[in-house]
Design an enzyme around this catalytic site. Structure first.
Site, PDB file in Angstrom:
ATOM      1  N   GLU A 303       1.690   2.729   6.616  1.00  6.57           N
ATOM      2  CA  GLU A 303       3.077   2.984   6.645  1.00  6.57           C
ATOM      3  C   GLU A 303       3.210   3.867   7.854  1.00  6.57           C
ATOM      4  O   GLU A 303       4.458   3.835   8.565  1.00  6.57           O
ATOM      5  CB  GLU A 303       3.611   3.837   5.349  1.00  6.57           C
ATOM      6  CG  GLU A 303       4.772   3.033   4.581  1.00  6.57           C
ATOM      7  CD  GLU A 303       5.362   3.550   3.465  1.00  6.57           C
ATOM      8  OE1 GLU A 303       5.495   2.613   2.600  1.00  6.57           O
ATOM      9  OE2 GLU A 303       5.276   4.756   3.198  1.00  6.57           O
ATOM     10  N   HIS A 332     -20.663  -7.837  -3.136  1.00  2.11           N
ATOM     11  CA  HIS A 332     -20.766  -9.421  -3.481  1.00  2.11           C
ATOM     12  C   HIS A 332     -19.530 -10.069  -3.527  1.00  2.11           C
ATOM     13  O   HIS A 332     -19.473 -11.090  -4.111  1.00  2.11           O
ATOM     14  CB  HIS A 332     -21.255  -9.037  -4.977  1.00  2.11           C
ATOM     15  CG  HIS A 332     -22.745  -8.325  -5.135  1.00  2.11           C
ATOM     16  ND1 HIS A 332     -23.929  -9.016  -5.301  1.00  2.11           N
ATOM     17  CD2 HIS A 332     -23.047  -7.126  -5.158  1.00  2.11           C
ATOM     18  CE1 HIS A 332     -24.567  -8.053  -5.376  1.00  2.11           C
ATOM     19  NE2 HIS A 332     -24.283  -6.764  -5.469  1.00  2.11           N
ATOM     20  N   LYS A 446      14.671  -3.040   0.762  1.00  5.35           N
ATOM     21  CA  LYS A 446      15.308  -2.344  -0.401  1.00  5.35           C
ATOM     22  C   LYS A 446      16.891  -2.890  -0.162  1.00  5.35           C
ATOM     23  O   LYS A 446      17.365  -2.920  -1.152  1.00  5.35           O
ATOM     24  CB  LYS A 446      15.433  -1.057   0.171  1.00  5.35           C
ATOM     25  CG  LYS A 446      13.975  -0.231  -0.188  1.00  5.35           C
ATOM     26  CD  LYS A 446      14.177   1.482  -0.121  1.00  5.35           C
ATOM     27  CE  LYS A 446      12.748   2.138  -0.460  1.00  5.35           C
ATOM     28  NZ  LYS A 446      12.802   3.432   0.021  1.00  5.35           N
TER      29      LYS A 446
HETATM   30  O1  PA5 Z   1       5.653   7.276   1.702  1.00 11.98           O
HETATM   31  C1  PA5 Z   1       7.037   7.307   1.237  1.00 11.98           C
HETATM   32  O2  PA5 Z   1       7.802   7.900   2.142  1.00 11.98           O
HETATM   33  C2  PA5 Z   1       7.227   6.201   0.243  1.00 11.98           C
HETATM   34  O3  PA5 Z   1       6.114   5.493  -0.198  1.00 11.98           O
HETATM   35  C3  PA5 Z   1       8.178   6.939  -0.619  1.00 11.98           C
HETATM   36  O4  PA5 Z   1       7.392   7.847  -1.417  1.00 11.98           O
HETATM   37  C4  PA5 Z   1       8.598   5.751  -1.975  1.00 11.98           C
HETATM   38  O5  PA5 Z   1       9.384   4.964  -1.232  1.00 11.98           O
HETATM   39  C5  PA5 Z   1       9.467   6.586  -2.975  1.00 11.98           C
HETATM   40  O6  PA5 Z   1      10.428   6.942  -2.463  1.00 11.98           O
HETATM   41  P1  PA5 Z   1      11.282   8.328  -3.613  1.00 11.98           P
HETATM   42  O7  PA5 Z   1      10.319   9.448  -3.403  1.00 11.98           O
HETATM   43  O8  PA5 Z   1      12.575   8.625  -2.447  1.00 11.98           O
HETATM   44  O9  PA5 Z   1      11.405   7.819  -4.640  1.00 11.98           O
END
Ligand code: PA5
Length: 477
Positions: A303, A332, A446
Site C-alpha cells: 500500500e 515444499h 470503496k
Molecule cells: O492502512 C490503511 O490506511 C488502511 O488499511 C486502513 O487501515 C483501513 O482501510 C481501515 O481504515 P479505517 O481505520 O478508517 O477503518
C-alpha cells in the site's frame, strides 16, 4: 524483561546479513560494492527527508515518535487491559487493513500458537479474535463461539466510515441491545480524536471508552499506537518492551551510511533490486510465530509503494509485489519457483537464532538410514539447517536473498522488526519520490461498493457501474 540494561539490549539486537545480495556470493547476478556505493547520494537524500519530517502529522509521519510519546497512554492501556482480562471471556477486534493486521501479527508472534485452545488458567486472559472480513459465514461462526454479553469488542477505525468494520459494529450493537447490555460496558473504540463517526457515536451514547488513533499515523503504521497496543496488552504482551525495541532500532538507524543503518540498507537493497526488474519481494520467516508478520509487512510494502504518480506530479507505476512464504512449509510449494523460475524476486529471510524450545528428536527406526539420521538432533537444529540450506540453494542459483537475524522472539525484538520495516518503507518511498502514506488506489472500489449498496451521494457512480457492468455473453463459458 531486561531491556533496561545495555548488555541485554545488545544481545537482542536484530542484524542484517546481506552477503547473498553481493557479487561475491552471486557472481554477475549480485550487486558489486561499486553499485551499492552508487546509491549513497540517493540514500542520504531519503534519510534526510525522513529525518526532517519526523513526527509531522500533515505528512502522516507521526508514527516515528510513537516509541517516545505515549507514557500516559500506555499507563491507561495497561489499566484497561487489566480490567478486561479479569472481566471478559473473549476479546474481539473489529477492524480491517491497518486496523487488524497489527493486532493479528502481535497475537501470533508473541502468544501461544494455540492460545484460544488453552485452558483459562494457562491463558490468563480472554480468548482473542480479530474479525477483518465481512464474510457472513465467518461472522456467524464467531457468534457460535462467543457470548457477546461476556465479550469486549474493540472497534478500531480511524474514519469510522469503513463499511466492513461498521457493518460488524452494527451487528454487535444490535446483539448487545437485544441482550439488554449497555454498549458502554462491552465496547471500546480506537479512532480519530476529533473527526470520524466513532467519535459521534461515542458522544451520542454518552461516552464510550475510546483510544486515539493519532492524526499523523496511518492505518498500516499504527501497530505501535493504541490500535496495536490495547489488544497486545489484553493478551499480556509486554507493550513497553515493544516500544523499547522500536526505540532501540530507531537508535540503530541514525546515520545515512548505508552499511551502518539496517533499515536504509534494506531499502537500498530493495530499490536496487526493483531497478533490475525484481518486482516480487518474498518475505520468508522461518517461524510460525512470524507468519502474520509477513502479512502485516505485505500491506505496509504494497500500500505504501504501489503508486502511479511521483511527488513532482509526473506519472509512474512503481512498487514491488510482496509475497508471504513460510519456512519450511513453503519450501515444499514455492521454493522450486524461487530457485529456477524467472529472476524477478528478492527473498528476505527472517531467521531465529533461538526458538526458545528445542524439541529433541528421539532415536528410532535405526534400520532405516533415511529416518535414523534425524534421531539425536532437535527440531530447532532441523529448521535452522533447512533455513541455511534454502539460502544456500537460492544463492547457488544466483537468486538475491538476505537475512534478518533475530536473537530470539520477544516483545523487544518484535518492536525492532516493526520499526525497521516502517523506516525501510519510508526510505524506499522517499527514494522513489512518491507519497508513501496515502492509498488513493483503494478508493475506487470503496466508492463502487457505496454505489452498489445505494448510499446517498453515489447515484452517478451507480449509473456508471450499470453501464460498464454489462456483460458480453461471448466471454462467458
Ligand atoms: O492502512 C490503511 O490506511 C488502511 O488499511 C486502513 O487501515 C483501513 O482501510 C481501515 O481504515 P479505517 O481505520 O478508517 O477503518
Amino acid at each position: 524483561m531486561g531491556y533496561k540494561t545495555r548488555e541485554w539490549r545488545g544481545s537482542m539486537r536484530v542484524t542484517l546479513d546481506y552477503n547473498n545480495m553481493t557479487e561475491a556470493a552471486l557472481g554477475d547476478k549480485g550487486f558489486s560494492d561499486k553499485k551499492l556505493r552508487s546509491y549513497a547520494a540517493k540514500a542520504k537524500e531519503a534519510f534526510d527527508y525522513v529525518k526532517e519530517n519526523r513526527g509531522k502529522d500533515e505528512l502522516y509521519m507521526g508514527w516515528t515518535e510513537l516509541p517516545y510519546n505515549q507514557d500516559e497512554i500506555v499507563a491507561d492501556i495497561l489499566a484497561t487491559a487489566k480490567t478486561v482480562r479479569k472481566k471478559f471471556e473473549c476479546f474481539v477486534v473489529l477492524g480491517i487493513g491497518g486496523s487488524a493486521l497489527g493486532p493479528i501479527m502481535a497475537f501470533n508472534a508473541l502468544c501461544h500458537l494455540h492460545y484460544n485452545d488453552l485452558p483459562k488458567y494457562k491463558r490468563k486472559g480472554p480468548k482473542f479474535y480479530v474479525e477483518d472480513n465481512v464474510d457472513p459465514v465467518r461472522m456467524r461462526d464467531l457468534l457460535d463461539v462467543i457470548d457477546p454479553t461476556k465479550t469486549c469488542f474493540n472497534v478500531i477505525s480511524k474514519s469510522g466510515a469503513t463499511s466492513e468494520t461498521m457493518t460488524q459494529y452494527l451487528i454487535i450493537l444490535d446483539l448487545l441491545q437485544k441482550a439488554g447490555v449497555s454498549v458502554k460496558d462491552n465496547v471500546i473504540f480506537t479512532t480519530d480524536a476529533k473527526k470520524g463517526n466513532l467519535k459521534k457515536i461515542s458522544d451520542e451514547l454518552g461516552g464510550i471508552k475510546s483510544y486515539v488513533l493519532p492524526d499523523g499515523v496511518g492505518g498500516r503504521f499504527s501497530q505501535l499506537c493504541p490500535v496495536g497496543l490495547l489488544p497486545a496488552a489484553v493478551l499480556g504482551i509486554d507493550i513497553k518492551g515493544l516500544l523499547a525495541g522500536a526505540a532501540y532500532m530507531d537508535g540503530l538507524c541514525k546515520t545515512p551510511t548505508i552499511g551502518k543503518n539496517p533499515a536504509l540498507a534494506c531499502a537500498v537493497l530493495q530499490i536496487a533490486a526493483m531497478e533490475e526488474g525484481k518486482n516480487v519481494g518474498v518475505m520468508m520467516p522461518y517461524s510460525d510465530n512470524l507468519k502474520f508478520l509477513a502479512d502485516w509487512y505485505c500491506q505496509l510494502w504494497a500500500e505504501s509503494l504501489g503508486k502511479n504518480v511521483r511527488l513532482d506530479g509526473t506519472p509512474c507505476n512503481v512498487g514491488q509485489t510482496p509475497v508471504k512464504s513460510l519456512g519450511v512449509t513453503d519450501q515444499h510449494s514455492q521454493v522450486q519457483l524461487y530457485t529456477e523460475g524467472p529472476y524477478d524476486k528478492v527473498v528476505t529471510f527472517l531467521s531465529l537464532k533461538k526458538y526458545g524450545c528445542e524439541m529433541p528428536i528421539p532415536h528410532g527406526c535405526e534400520n532405516i538410514p533415511d529416518v535414523a539420521f534425524l534421531g539425536g538432533h532437535t527440531m530447532e537444529e532441523l529448521i535452522q539447517a533447512e533455513n541455511a540450506a534454502t539460502a544456500y540453494a537460492l544463492t547457488k542459483a544466483g537468486r538475491l536473498n538476505y537475512t534478518l537475524w533475530i536473537p530470539e522472539l520477544n516483545a523487544f525484538t518484535l518492536g525492532q522488526l516493526l520499526f525497521l520495516f516502517e523506516l525501510q518503507t519510508a526510505y524506499a518511498g522517499a527514494m522513489l519520490n512518491i507519497d508513501t502514506f496515502n492509498q488513493p488506489g483503494v478508493e475506487e472500489g470503496k466508492k463502487a461498493t457505496f454505489a452498489l449498496l445505494g448510499k446517498a451521494g453515489y447515484e452517478e457512480k451507480k449509473k456508471e457501474l450499470d453501464q460498464k457492468g454489462e456483460k458480453n455473453e461471448k466471454y462467458i463459458v
